[in-house]
Design a protein around this motif. Structure first.
Motif, PDB file in Angstrom:
ATOM      1  N   ARG A  48      18.115   8.885  -4.800  1.00 52.72           N
ATOM      2  CA  ARG A  48      17.219   8.280  -3.809  1.00 52.72           C
ATOM      3  C   ARG A  48      17.509   6.800  -3.640  1.00 52.72           C
ATOM      4  NH1 ARG A  48      13.074  11.140  -6.670  1.00 52.72           N
ATOM      5  NH2 ARG A  48      12.472  13.067  -5.585  1.00 52.72           N
ATOM      6  N   ASP A  49      17.829   6.141  -4.751  1.00 51.84           N
ATOM      7  CA  ASP A  49      18.086   4.697  -4.719  1.00 51.84           C
ATOM      8  C   ASP A  49      19.523   4.358  -4.338  1.00 51.84           C
ATOM      9  OD1 ASP A  49      15.478   4.396  -5.520  1.00 51.84           O
ATOM     10  OD2 ASP A  49      15.955   4.109  -7.649  1.00 51.84           O
ATOM     11  N   GLY A  50      20.340   5.391  -4.097  1.00 51.79           N
ATOM     12  CA  GLY A  50      21.724   5.149  -3.722  1.00 51.79           C
ATOM     13  C   GLY A  50      22.628   4.761  -4.883  1.00 51.79           C
ATOM     14  N   GLU A  51      22.173   4.976  -6.117  1.00 52.59           N
ATOM     15  CA  GLU A  51      22.974   4.636  -7.300  1.00 52.59           C
ATOM     16  C   GLU A  51      23.788   5.862  -7.720  1.00 52.59           C
ATOM     17  OE1 GLU A  51      20.992   2.135 -10.291  1.00 52.59           O
ATOM     18  OE2 GLU A  51      19.170   2.399  -9.096  1.00 52.59           O
ATOM     19  N   THR A  52      24.831   6.137  -6.951  1.00 50.43           N
ATOM     20  CA  THR A  52      25.621   7.354  -7.159  1.00 50.43           C
ATOM     21  C   THR A  52      26.347   7.351  -8.493  1.00 50.43           C
ATOM     22  OG1 THR A  52      25.929   7.538  -4.767  1.00 50.43           O
ATOM     23  CG2 THR A  52      27.409   8.824  -6.165  1.00 50.43           C
ATOM     24  N   GLU A  53      26.878   6.199  -8.898  1.00 55.16           N
ATOM     25  CA  GLU A  53      27.628   6.142 -10.154  1.00 55.16           C
ATOM     26  C   GLU A  53      26.740   6.492 -11.342  1.00 55.16           C
ATOM     27  OE1 GLU A  53      30.815   5.818 -10.698  1.00 55.16           O
ATOM     28  OE2 GLU A  53      31.136   5.810  -8.536  1.00 55.16           O
ATOM     29  N   ARG A  54      25.523   5.961 -11.354  1.00 53.87           N
ATOM     30  CA  ARG A  54      24.604   6.280 -12.454  1.00 53.87           C
ATOM     31  C   ARG A  54      24.193   7.748 -12.400  1.00 53.87           C
ATOM     32  NH1 ARG A  54      20.009   1.734 -13.016  1.00 53.87           N
ATOM     33  NH2 ARG A  54      19.806   2.802 -15.033  1.00 53.87           N
ATOM     34  N   ALA A  55      24.043   8.271 -11.194  1.00 50.51           N
ATOM     35  CA  ALA A  55      23.727   9.698 -11.049  1.00 50.51           C
ATOM     36  C   ALA A  55      24.868  10.555 -11.584  1.00 50.51           C
ATOM     37  CB  ALA A  55      23.457  10.020  -9.582  1.00 50.51           C
ATOM     38  N   CYS A  56      26.113  10.141 -11.314  1.00 55.39           N
ATOM     39  CA  CYS A  56      27.274  10.886 -11.818  1.00 55.39           C
ATOM     40  C   CYS A  56      27.313  10.884 -13.343  1.00 55.39           C
ATOM     41  CB  CYS A  56      28.563  10.274 -11.268  1.00 55.39           C
ATOM     42  SG  CYS A  56      28.867  10.616  -9.522  1.00 55.39           S
ATOM     43  N   THR A  57      26.986   9.733 -13.940  1.00 55.15           N
ATOM     44  CA  THR A  57      26.986   9.636 -15.406  1.00 55.15           C
ATOM     45  C   THR A  57      25.986  10.607 -16.009  1.00 55.15           C
ATOM     46  OG1 THR A  57      27.641   7.300 -15.310  1.00 55.15           O
ATOM     47  CG2 THR A  57      26.641   8.084 -17.357  1.00 55.15           C
ATOM     48  N   GLN A  58      24.797  10.658 -15.443  1.00 56.96           N
ATOM     49  CA  GLN A  58      23.779  11.576 -15.958  1.00 56.96           C
ATOM     50  C   GLN A  58      24.130  13.035 -15.663  1.00 56.96           C
ATOM     51  OE1 GLN A  58      22.453   9.497 -18.148  1.00 56.96           O
ATOM     52  NE2 GLN A  58      20.506  10.548 -17.820  1.00 56.96           N
ATOM     53  N   ALA A  59      24.799  13.263 -14.547  1.00 53.67           N
ATOM     54  CA  ALA A  59      25.221  14.637 -14.229  1.00 53.67           C
ATOM     55  C   ALA A  59      26.216  15.145 -15.265  1.00 53.67           C
ATOM     56  CB  ALA A  59      25.831  14.681 -12.830  1.00 53.67           C
ATOM     57  N   LYS A  60      27.081  14.261 -15.733  1.00 50.62           N
ATOM     58  CA  LYS A  60      28.042  14.654 -16.772  1.00 50.62           C
ATOM     59  C   LYS A  60      27.313  15.024 -18.066  1.00 50.62           C
ATOM     60  CE  LYS A  60      31.772  11.811 -14.886  1.00 50.62           C
ATOM     61  NZ  LYS A  60      32.616  10.607 -15.078  1.00 50.62           N
ATOM     62  N   VAL A  61      26.248  14.279 -18.380  1.00 49.53           N
ATOM     63  CA  VAL A  61      25.438  14.617 -19.559  1.00 49.53           C
ATOM     64  C   VAL A  61      24.818  15.998 -19.392  1.00 49.53           C
ATOM     65  CG1 VAL A  61      23.407  13.967 -20.920  1.00 49.53           C
ATOM     66  CG2 VAL A  61      24.963  12.193 -20.074  1.00 49.53           C
ATOM     67  N   LEU A  62      24.328  16.270 -18.194  1.00 44.12           N
ATOM     68  CA  LEU A  62      23.705  17.565 -17.910  1.00 44.12           C
ATOM     69  C   LEU A  62      24.720  18.701 -18.010  1.00 44.12           C
ATOM     70  CD1 LEU A  62      20.955  18.736 -17.038  1.00 44.12           C
ATOM     71  CD2 LEU A  62      21.722  18.512 -14.670  1.00 44.12           C
ATOM     72  N   ILE A  63      25.919  18.476 -17.495  1.00 45.77           N
ATOM     73  CA  ILE A  63      26.966  19.495 -17.547  1.00 45.77           C
ATOM     74  C   ILE A  63      27.363  19.792 -18.990  1.00 45.77           C
ATOM     75  CG2 ILE A  63      29.385  19.956 -16.983  1.00 45.77           C
ATOM     76  CD1 ILE A  63      28.899  18.342 -14.388  1.00 45.77           C
ATOM     77  N   ARG A  64      27.520  18.722 -19.780  1.00 53.58           N
ATOM     78  CA  ARG A  64      27.867  18.934 -21.198  1.00 53.58           C
ATOM     79  C   ARG A  64      26.776  19.710 -21.921  1.00 53.58           C
ATOM     80  NH1 ARG A  64      29.944  13.416 -20.887  1.00 53.58           N
ATOM     81  NH2 ARG A  64      32.217  13.456 -20.981  1.00 53.58           N
ATOM     82  N   GLY A  65      25.533  19.420 -21.591  1.00 59.07           N
ATOM     83  CA  GLY A  65      24.426  20.146 -22.211  1.00 59.07           C
ATOM     84  C   GLY A  65      24.470  21.628 -21.874  1.00 59.07           C
TER      85      GLY A  65
END
Length: 288
Positions: A48-65
């Motif tokens: 929502r805030d347009g912070e795609t890089e931070r979203a990508c970092t958290q998505a990688k955490v989610l994928i690893r989980g």
């Protein structure tokens, strides 16, 4: 002399340790699953805030989980099998082939999970006492190729591929009603890609959104040969320009029958396809 001090395999210790490992595997899966909702909310906020890089970092955490949960599911099955077949393991001097995958996978996974589940080291020690330290070392290197490949992949420390990160972000954006789309990810079969680059056929997007970048028009090709009709199509930009002697982006080339394709053309296309292949079955192409 060394043989006099060889540690013996203890069935009761193995069963007790396996039962603790099973309980902790379940608890670890529960903790990972519980954290998913919070991580997804964080990703949605970043999008929502347009912070795609931070979203990508958290998505990688989610994928690893998610990957770890799948690996832990398989390890639960293997630990349960060892407990159920402990009598067979204790009575037989050599490893029964039907248990090779279970034993070798547990031995491979032990050093990778010992921080979160210390008891798995005790289990690995007992299996090492039974089948030898040499066998344990070979399992940790997967020398015999008996370790479950899914467990190896799901416990890998490598970063997930970009197409998968984008897919997670798109699903979360849809779930939280966020208008977001950074890339269009297309999955192409090797045969389809080979045909595109061999005959110059344009990609078929199907139901996928059209790419914002149009393929530039190029000079017209020479008239088709008398042997049969031919259709001119713009060559796709991404791959063929890297093959030796290949046409450049924007060139037009008549589609010709497979029988008329020369060995040189086949070799050039094979090289281009091989260079961009990500695995044995598929190519992934990101359209910016």
């Amino acid at each position: 002399m060394a043989g006099l001090f060889k540690k013996s395999f203890k069935k009761d210790v193995t069963v007790y340790g396996m039962n603790i490992v099973l309980k902790k595997l379940g608890a670890l899966k529960t903790n990972i699953t519980k954290s998913k909702d919070k991580i997804k909310e964080q990703i949605a906020e970043f999008l929502r805030d347009g912070e795609t890089e931070r979203a990508c970092t958290q998505a990688k955490v989610l994928i690893r989980g998610d990957s770890r949960v799948q690996a832990l599911d398989l390890l639960e099955v293997y630990c349960t099998l060892i407990v159920e077949q402990i009598g067979l393991i204790h009575s037989m001097k050599d490893l029964d082939p039907s248990l090779a995958e279970a034993v070798s996978t547990i031995l491979w996974a032990a050093p990778r999970l010992m921080t979160e589940i210390p008891e798995i080291s005790t289990v690995a020690d007992q299996l090492s006492n039974k089948y030898g330290k040499g066998y344990r070392n070979k399992c940790q290197e997967n020398t015999h190729r008996t370790v479950n490949q899914t467990v190896i992949q799901k416990l890998s420390v490598e970063a997930p591929p970009k197409f998968l990160v984008d897919e997670y972000l798109q699903k979360i954006a849809t779930e939280f009603n966020i208008q977001w789309q950074e890339n269009v990810v297309r999955r192409l079969s090797i045969s389809d890609t080979y045909e595109r680059h061999l005959f110059g056929q344009p990609p078929s997007l199907g139901d996928m959104p059209a790419s914002p970048t149009e393929i530039p028009a190029g000079p017209q090709a020479s008239p088709p040969p008398a042997s049969g009709p031919a259709v001119n199509h713009p060559l796709p930009t991404p791959l063929l320009s890297s093959a030796p002697g290949a046409p450049q982006p924007g060139d037009l080339r008549p589609i010709q029958p497979m029988a008329n394709v020369t060995k040189t053309e086949r070799s050039s296309v094979d090289a281009a396809v091989s260079e961009y292949s990500r695995d044995d079955e598929y190519l992934y192409e990101i359209i910016e």
